[in-house]
Design an enzyme around this catalytic site. Structure first.
Site, short mmCIF file in Angstrom:
data_model
loop_
_atom_site.label_atom_id
_atom_site.label_comp_id
_atom_site.label_asym_id
_atom_site.label_seq_id
_atom_site.Cartn_x
_atom_site.Cartn_y
_atom_site.Cartn_z
N ASP A 186 42.83 42.90 31.65
CA ASP A 186 42.79 43.16 33.09
C ASP A 186 42.44 44.63 33.35
O ASP A 186 43.18 45.53 32.95
CB ASP A 186 44.17 42.83 33.68
CG ASP A 186 44.13 42.65 35.19
OD1 ASP A 186 43.15 43.08 35.81
OD2 ASP A 186 45.09 42.08 35.74
N ASP A 187 41.30 44.86 33.99
CA ASP A 187 40.88 46.21 34.39
C ASP A 187 40.51 47.11 33.21
O ASP A 187 40.56 48.34 33.33
CB ASP A 187 41.96 46.90 35.22
CG ASP A 187 42.01 46.41 36.65
OD1 ASP A 187 41.30 45.46 36.97
OD2 ASP A 187 42.78 46.99 37.45
N CYS A 201 39.20 41.19 40.28
CA CYS A 201 39.75 40.16 39.39
C CYS A 201 39.76 38.72 39.92
O CYS A 201 39.38 37.81 39.20
CB CYS A 201 41.13 40.56 38.88
SG CYS A 201 42.32 41.00 40.14
N HIS A 261 46.63 34.56 39.42
CA HIS A 261 45.92 35.22 40.51
C HIS A 261 44.83 34.35 41.15
O HIS A 261 43.80 34.88 41.61
CB HIS A 261 45.35 36.56 40.05
CG HIS A 261 45.27 37.56 41.19
ND1 HIS A 261 44.58 38.76 41.09
CD2 HIS A 261 45.78 37.54 42.45
CE1 HIS A 261 44.68 39.42 42.22
NE2 HIS A 261 45.41 38.70 43.07
N ASN A 314 36.85 42.94 35.04
CA ASN A 314 35.99 43.79 35.88
C ASN A 314 35.97 45.18 35.25
O ASN A 314 36.64 45.44 34.25
CB ASN A 314 36.48 43.86 37.33
CG ASN A 314 37.99 44.06 37.47
OD1 ASN A 314 38.70 43.16 37.91
ND2 ASN A 314 38.48 45.23 37.09
#
Length: 546
Positions: free
Chosen positions: A30-31, A69, A125, A280
């Site tokens: 994530d990220d 995301c 999410h 992302n």
């Protein structure tokens, strides 16, 4: 007697077929920024376990995700572009009552039809306002993790805003409060290892492992969190934010290594496919409370510059006929569903309304002719932004991330937290002696360099942009007129060539218009106060009955 024998033979054949299907392990960071892994040249943060998969498998050097995301996760699960599912604008926050439409068939539902046992460990999410939108109602057999976009790594409470705060952690549908104090990366790693260890090898496993790392935690408390033992691994990084972030990445890397080791110990690795991807670009230099880095790419998370959409990605499997190479095949995150479905023995041509392409033959045979010729980065009618790449050319128009359109080197010393912060950075920093000291101004889009990490020689593919022109920050005004870049020769988006290539600009604008006709409206909904955790004993939970 013959009937019994025939049934036994058929049953045995089905078991053999099932056993031959590859286990599929889909790991999402994530990220994670482009410059946050050493296989892209970072000398600040070694990632030997992830690098090992990239070096033994296929490193995807022309791979793209969505800029934020929820849209990426929707594309990953459905094989459809977010403009076709209504997920193209922003992310699901707190008590917004919407999610990935229930009319969409998603990855575990497809794999279950092939006999897979599907599990998710980590972040969802994609909606939870009604239970039908949560993982167990969408094809997954089990879920340990959380439903929202971010939370504290240790106490697992999620802050949607300063007034909405609640526990968001579950074992399946049951609230799990016993893990307060346990770091989520370690929790998710242990659960993934347990699932692998307990897997019935006669049944193929689909494990979706979307880690929390390295997203920021709750912004009003401690956005960057890692156990001290991981932070202590990076005395070379003076800046505390970047050092803590490096610890978060290192814990993630250890988690990947533990998963691979568990597959090997169980005897499943030789019949497994492992995909690793970010969701992302990284939120660099203080954006979203983070300290990720996409340098030398332009921009960051939530923008349509390369720093927001060009992703870390790889595929590893002993089943690949060709591996240990750097793939320049253009690929998008929505390609994973048809690609893995094909590898699992399914027929992607039976899947309806896909925007993704089956890339299995292209990747495993390193074919030159790929079905993917373009990537729609996004069309967002709410934010009034659009970007597309067709062949080698990329067009950007509108509010594509004008405020965060710089080239942000990673933090190294204490004062960088202010001087290099996205709100203060003026582009005058001289970047020396960190990871990008290996870059050469050769004019080529990549350099392959040898790096010594943990006493192993690993190949790293680093973007090479050449010297930055003096007008790089001013030659593109996407709010005024579209900007055009030739990405293979200009991966850092230094040179806007729109004025000298008006015919290409017109062609790409026409293609954007064609695609816009197929778009559905964004599905975002305003906040619904009934979802506030204060009405549910301090717990985030579904609040609408369908």
């Amino acid at each position: 007697m013959w009937l019994v024998l025939c049934l036994l033979v058929v049953q045995g054949f089905m078991l053999v077929q099932s056993a031959q299907k590859p286990n599929i392990i889909l790991i999402v960071a994530d990220d994670l920024g482009y410059d946050d892994v050493s296989f892209h040249g970072s000398n600040q943060i070694p990632t030997p376990n992830i690098d090992s998969l990239a070096n033994k498998g296929i490193l995807l050097n022309n791979y793209y995700v969505q800029p934020i995301c929820t849209p990426t996760r929707s594309a990953l699960m459905t094989g459809r572009h977010p403009i076709h599912t209504g997920m193209q604008h922003s992310v699901i926050v707190g008590d917004q009552p919407y999610g990935l439409p229930l009319t969409e068939t998603i990855m575990p539902q497809y794999f279950n039809k092939l006999g897979y046992s599907s599990h998710i460990v980590g972040k969802w999410h994609l909606g939870f306002f009604a239970k039908e939108y949560t993982p167990l109602y969408r094809g997954f057999k089990s879920h340990l993790g959380y439903w929202l976009g971010a939370e504290d790594y240790f106490d697992h409470t999620a802050e949607a805003n300063t007034n909405q705060y609640g526990l968001d952690f579950r074992a399946n549908m049951s609230v799990l409060s016993s893990e307060n104090g346990t770091y989520s990366t370690e929790l998710f790693t242990n659960e993934a290892v347990k699932l692998i260890t307990n897997q019935n090898v006669s049944e193929p496993l689909f494990l979706y492992l979307p880690f929390q790392a390295v997203h920021s935690g709750n912004l009003d408390e401690h956005p960057l969190q890692a156990p001290q033992e991981y932070i202590d691994r990076f005395p070379n990084i003076q800046n505390m934010n970047r050092r803590t972030f490096a610890g978060m990445v290192s814990a993630l890397d250890d988690g990947v290594g533990a998963v691979v080791e568990a597959l090997s110990t169980k005897g499943m690795l030789n019949n497994s496919i492992i995909v690793f991807t970010t969701d992302n670009g990284g939120p660099s230099n203080g954006f979203d409370g983070n300290a990720a880095s996409n340098f030398p790419l332009r921009g960051l998370k939530a923008t349509l510059w390369e720093g927001g959409v060009r992703g870390d990605g790889l595929i590893y499997s002993p089943l690949l006929q060709n591996s240990q190479y750097v793939s320049e095949h253009m690929m998008h995150v929505c390609d994973w569903l048809p690609t893995l479905y094909r590898a699992a023995g399914g027929d992607p041509t039976t899947m309806k309304n896909l925007d993704g392409y089956d890339m299995w033959d292209v990747l495993t045979n390193n074919q030159q002719n790929s079905p993917r010729k373009e990537i729609l980065h996004n069309i967002d009618p709410t934010s009034k932004q659009a970007a597309i790449r067709v062949g080698d050319y990329k067009l950007l128009s509108g509010e594509v991330g004008v405020t965060y359109a710089d080239w942000y080197p990673p933090y190294q010393v204490d004062e960088d937290s202010y001087n290099l912060h996205v709100d203060n950075y003026k582009g005058q920093h001289t970047y020396k002696n960190i990871g990008q000291s290996t870059y050469k101004n050769s004019g080529h889009s990549k350099d392959v360099v040898e790096m010594s990490i943990s006493e192993n020689k690993l190949k790293a593919v680093a973007v090479n942009c050449g010297p930055k022109p003096a007008n790089a920050s001013t030659n593109c005004r996407p709010l005024t007129s579209p900007c055009l870049y030739h990405i293979p020769s200009d991966p850092c988006e230094y040179n806007n060539i729109a004025d000298s290539n008006k015919d290409i600009v017109i062609q790409l604008l026409q293609r954007l218009q064609e695609l816009s006709y197929t778009m559905v409206p964004p599905g975002n909904k305003p906040e619904d106060p009934r979802g506030d955790p204060k009405y549910h004993n301090g717990i985030w939970q579904p609040w609408i009955n369908l």
